[in-house]
Design an enzyme around this catalytic site. Structure first.
Site, PDB file in Angstrom:
ATOM      1  N   ASP A   1       0.818  -1.365  -0.116  1.00  0.00           N
ATOM      2  CA  ASP A   1       0.219   0.126  -0.051  1.00  0.00           C
ATOM      3  C   ASP A   1       0.871   1.269   0.038  1.00  0.00           C
ATOM      4  O   ASP A   1       1.859   1.137   0.292  1.00  0.00           O
ATOM      5  CB  ASP A   1      -1.053  -0.179   1.028  1.00  0.00           C
TER       6      ASP A   1
ATOM      7  N   ASP B   1       0.721   4.122   1.859  1.00  0.00           N
ATOM      8  CA  ASP B   1       0.777   4.879   3.014  1.00  0.00           C
ATOM      9  C   ASP B   1       2.299   4.604   3.813  1.00  0.00           C
ATOM     10  O   ASP B   1       3.034   3.715   3.382  1.00  0.00           O
ATOM     11  CB  ASP B   1      -0.386   4.718   4.053  1.00  0.00           C
TER      12      ASP B   1
ATOM     13  N   GLU C   1       2.773   2.671   6.477  1.00  0.00           N
ATOM     14  CA  GLU C   1       2.374   1.218   7.055  1.00  0.00           C
ATOM     15  C   GLU C   1       2.849   0.186   5.596  1.00  0.00           C
ATOM     16  O   GLU C   1       3.571  -0.685   5.731  1.00  0.00           O
ATOM     17  CB  GLU C   1       1.018   0.686   7.121  1.00  0.00           C
TER      18      GLU C   1
ATOM     19  N   TYR D   1      -7.798   3.618  -2.741  1.00  0.00           N
ATOM     20  CA  TYR D   1      -7.364   3.441  -1.157  1.00  0.00           C
ATOM     21  C   TYR D   1      -8.091   4.059  -0.219  1.00  0.00           C
ATOM     22  O   TYR D   1      -8.552   5.068  -0.388  1.00  0.00           O
ATOM     23  CB  TYR D   1      -5.989   3.671  -1.228  1.00  0.00           C
TER      24      TYR D   1
ATOM     25  N   ARG E   1      -7.569   4.371   3.067  1.00  0.00           N
ATOM     26  CA  ARG E   1      -6.961   5.128   4.291  1.00  0.00           C
ATOM     27  C   ARG E   1      -6.269   6.372   3.612  1.00  0.00           C
ATOM     28  O   ARG E   1      -5.404   6.483   3.130  1.00  0.00           O
ATOM     29  CB  ARG E   1      -5.878   4.435   4.923  1.00  0.00           C
TER      30      ARG E   1
ATOM     31  N   HIS F   1      -3.206  11.694  -1.235  1.00  0.00           N
ATOM     32  CA  HIS F   1      -3.301  11.428  -2.584  1.00  0.00           C
ATOM     33  C   HIS F   1      -4.717  11.588  -3.277  1.00  0.00           C
ATOM     34  O   HIS F   1      -4.754  12.308  -4.145  1.00  0.00           O
ATOM     35  CB  HIS F   1      -2.850   9.866  -2.861  1.00  0.00           C
TER      36      HIS F   1
END
Length: 763
Positions: A81, A83, A85, A289, A291, A334
């Site tokens: 992903d 981000d 994380e 996405y 998050r 984003h």
């Protein structure tokens, strides 16, 4: 193998493999492959807080398979992903699999579509170490806080508790709100409403009735009655008419937080449920996405929305908009959450997936639609003898704009933009009185947080980030600090005064106020933890301090701060306070004397017991003391003597059925009804303190029918039985239960069928 693509989820792997084709092999890491070592602290404090990572035992085979595959591949694409994380997962894969820099590529995309993935493959980059260090700082700081605070809680309160940098301040919000409610004093007042009809040329009523609310309240019944009596013989006229056209704009596209809130209001989903469904939609390539705290849309999405709106609704319904993100400290901005293809108005999937997709689709398209235009009318009705005036409001939708597609809900219930048509009125027009009513009302206490409104408050304070909201709330539930509960509210008898003609009449009616559904209530252990931490660690529990730490993580991600310096600045004073508290603070005890039991004259005490909150009649050293557990949602600091004594009425005798006694009580597995030596559990929402004989008889009869139909088939030679249980048919074998696959007729199962199901199934 030419190309190996590594993602973090198997569902995502399947979708990407379809897009990239036969030259690419896509594998999943199943999330993080390594974490801080569990033994000791997993952090070398003496050497700049260096983290000590280890591959978790359940990931060793995954790592071995990925290592073998990466050794054979000529290029390895890290596609976790986008981000922090995800960046950390990419870095851990690169380090653990010992990937050569020359053959390693990092790619990111915020939607799983052919264009987005091919574009990412054409423009790979290196792992962004600033993002990795920001994630590492959060992980290290959270481990330090948890590792050092949790043992203090075990020692001072009880074992198996935990504290966390974000979870503890979120818990504080819930505890503080409960105290506000307990301290709130509800006051009665009288609200006056008048119903009027315009007068025609002959002095008669004509046209539609209009309802106005008096611009003042009355504190007492006498004051309200005096006002109503003064309205007798009054001449009411229109004081003023103000019409204005107002424009109403659509809400911006969804961020993580606003999606969680609206999905709770419109679909009834919990925060974690929303995130789980959204993740599946994302991994299936249906939405971007999930998050994010950005409200911006790509040019492509804005263009696609324009096409759909103009083709289906007409050009007058379109208005292109780009929203600016207003969230304090917004990161990884984003794009908002939107459908990947706006032309797809429907999707295949579960009912919950369809609901959430539909919500995201409508919100996205509505954000690109024209304002709604409403004509709002404000009218005052005045009298020749009384003070004050009645306010009448109405609105007419002149152009529905985005309202044609979507209306945002509020925490108070669904929003509505219905037309409220008013008859034509001008200043000076005579309005004939129909009725004037004064209704007794009570001021309402602040609402308890729902999961979604707690997320909104956390976002407002700058506590946590899109990726942390759902896990934080889940942790509070798992630790037993909070409870998601419905409250029935308080039933009151209220007075209603009505002036009809020249008569003022008084009546009484029952009204329930303050009922709440799915709200977060603290449990006693959560209150104790909050009080202890607030006293001993005020910085950790300070909202501003917690938000400042989040801001520091953002600066690390932007390359403006060094991660371990932030950790060091935090840790030194924190560690000193931990040592001081461990040595000085006495164990925390929660105990309150409620009064005296009128029957026995003994003291009644609410206290924390070994397994939870209890109420006790008699002192601790009294050999005849009686103890019973408190009900869920009751708190030691607010339980009343009457509430406590009510808990001792169990077991209750409800009456007789066929000459045998029916009783009700609470046991290890919850409340139950007992009849003829049999125990029948109460259904969810039933209370052992209020259940009636009729309700109990119905439960007993249902239970007997269930028992009759329990045995479907039996194969004693193989110790196998097909049974009908609480959740449907299942197979029992050797003391274990096995699910029967969906669509299988349980009455048609043979011994061989049962053995095959047992062999394949998980227990």
């Amino acid at each position: 193998m030419e190309n190996l693509v590594i993602v973090e989820s198997p569902a995502k792997a399947k979708t990407i493999e379809k897009i990239l084709g036969k030259d690419y092999t896509v594998r999943s890491s199943f999330g993080h492959i390594r974490d801080l070592a569990k033994k000791n602290l997993g952090i070398d404090i003496e050497h700049g807080f260096a983290p000590q990572y280890e591959v978790s035992p359940d990931k060793k085979k995954v790592v071995a398979d990925l290592k073998a595959a990466s050794d054979k591949a000529s290029t390895v694409w890290l596609a976790s992903d986008e981000d922090r994380e995800g960046e950390a997962i990419a870095w851990h894969l690169r380090e653990t699999l010992e990937l050569e820099p020359s053959k390693t590529r990092r790619i990111v995309f915020h939607e799983i579509t052919k264009d987005a993935i091919l574009s990412a493959v054409q423009s790979p980059r290196d792992v962004d170490m600033n993002l990795v260090m920001a994630q590492q700082a959060r992980r290290v700081l959270d481990r330090l806080v948890g590792f050092e605070l949790s043992p203090i809680l075990w020692k001072k309160i009880k074992p198996s508790l935990s504290a966390g940098r974000v979870q503890s301040v979120a818990l504080r919000l819930i505890v503080e709100r409960e105290r506000e409610i307990n301290e709130f004093c509800s006051k009665a007042y009288y609200k006056v409403e008048g119903v009027f009809v315009p007068e025609n040329a002959k002095g008669k009523k004509s046209g539609n009735k209009v309802t106005g609310v008096l611009d003042r309240r009355f504190d007492t019944l006498e004051e309200a009655k005096t006002f109503l009596e003064s309205c007798r013989g009054c001449v009411f006229t229109v004081g003023s008419v103000e019409k204005k056209e107002v424009a109403k704009s659509p809400a911006p596209p969804f961020t993580t937080s606003s999606l969680q809130q609206e999905a709770a209001r419109k679909c009834g989903f919990s925060v974690s449920q929303t995130m789980s469904i959204a993740q599946h939609l994302y991994e299936s390539g249906l939405i971007t996405y999930m998050r994010t705290d950005s409200t911006t849309l790509s040019k492509l999405a804005i263009g696609a929305a324009k096409s759909w709106i103009t083709d289906n609704l007409g050009a007058q319904y379109h208005k292109a908009r780009q929203y600016k993100t207003k969230v304090k400290g917004a990161q990884e901005a984003h794009e908002a959450i939107r459908p990947t293809y706006i032309a797809n108005t429907e999707i295949e999937g579960t009912a919950a997936e369809k609901k959430l997709y539909n919500l995201i689709w409508k919100r996205t398209v509505a954000s690109q639609m024209a304002d709604a235009r409403l004509e709002k009318t404000d009218i005052t009705i005045v009298s020749d003898r009384t003070e004050g005036h009645f306010d009448v409001t109405g609105s007419t939708v002149m152009f529905d704009g985005f309202l044609r597609l979507y209306i945002e809900s509020t925490d108070d219930g669904p929003a509505s933009e219905e037309e409220t048509l008013l008859p034509p009125m001008s200043p000076g027009d005579v309005m004939l009185r129909d009725t004037v009513t004064a209704t007794e009302k009570y001021t309402a206490h602040p609402s308890r947080y729902s999961e979604a409104s707690l997320v909104r408050k956390m976002e407002e304070l700058g506590i946590g980030r899109p990726s942390t909201y759902a896990p934080t709330i889940s942790t509070l539930h798992q630790r037993g600090y909070i409870l998601r509960q419905d409250r029935k509210g308080e039933e009151r008898e209220i007075s209603v005064l009505t002036l009809k003609g020249d008569e003022v009449s008084q009546s009484l009616k029952k009204e329930t106020s303050g009922s709440e559904k799915g709200r977060l209530c603290p449990q006693d252990v959560g209150v104790m933890v909050t009080d202890f931490l607030e006293k001993a660690f005020p910085d950790i529990m300070d909202y501003g301090f917690t938000a400042a730490v989040e801001s520091d993580f953002d600066k690390i991600a932007a390359g403006k701060l060094v991660w371990n310096k932030i950790v060091a600045d935090f840790y030194k004073p924190f560690h000193e306070k931990v040592q001081e508290t461990t040595e000085e603070a006495a164990p925390v005890k929660s105990r309150r004397v409620l009064g005296v039991d009128p029957e026995t004259g003994r003291t009644v005490i609410a206290r924390m017991g070994r397994y939870g909150s209890v109420v006790q009649i008699g002192d601790d050293d009294d050999p005849q003391k009686r103890i019973t557990g408190m009900e869920k949602g009751m708190l030691i600091e607010s339980v009343t003597l009457d509430d406590a004594l009510r808990l001792f009425v169990l077991p209750r005798t409800l009456g007789n059925l066929d000459g045998k006694e029916v009783t009700c009580s609470k046991g290890k597995f919850g409340p139950y009804v007992k009849y003829d030596g049999k125990y029948v559990s109460l259904k969810k929402g039933m209370s052992p303190y209020t259940v009636t004989l009729d309700e109990a008889v119905k439960l007993i009869q249902e239970h007997e029918v269930q028992l009759k139909n329990k045995d479907i088939k039996s194969f004693p030679e193989a110790d196998i039985a097909v049974l009908n249980g609480r959740y449907g048919p299942y197979i029992k074998h050797a003391g274990s239960n096995y699910r029967i696959p969906k669509g299988t007729d349980p009455t048609a199962l043979t011994l061989e069928d049962c053995q095959a199901i047992v062999a394949k199934s998980k227990k």
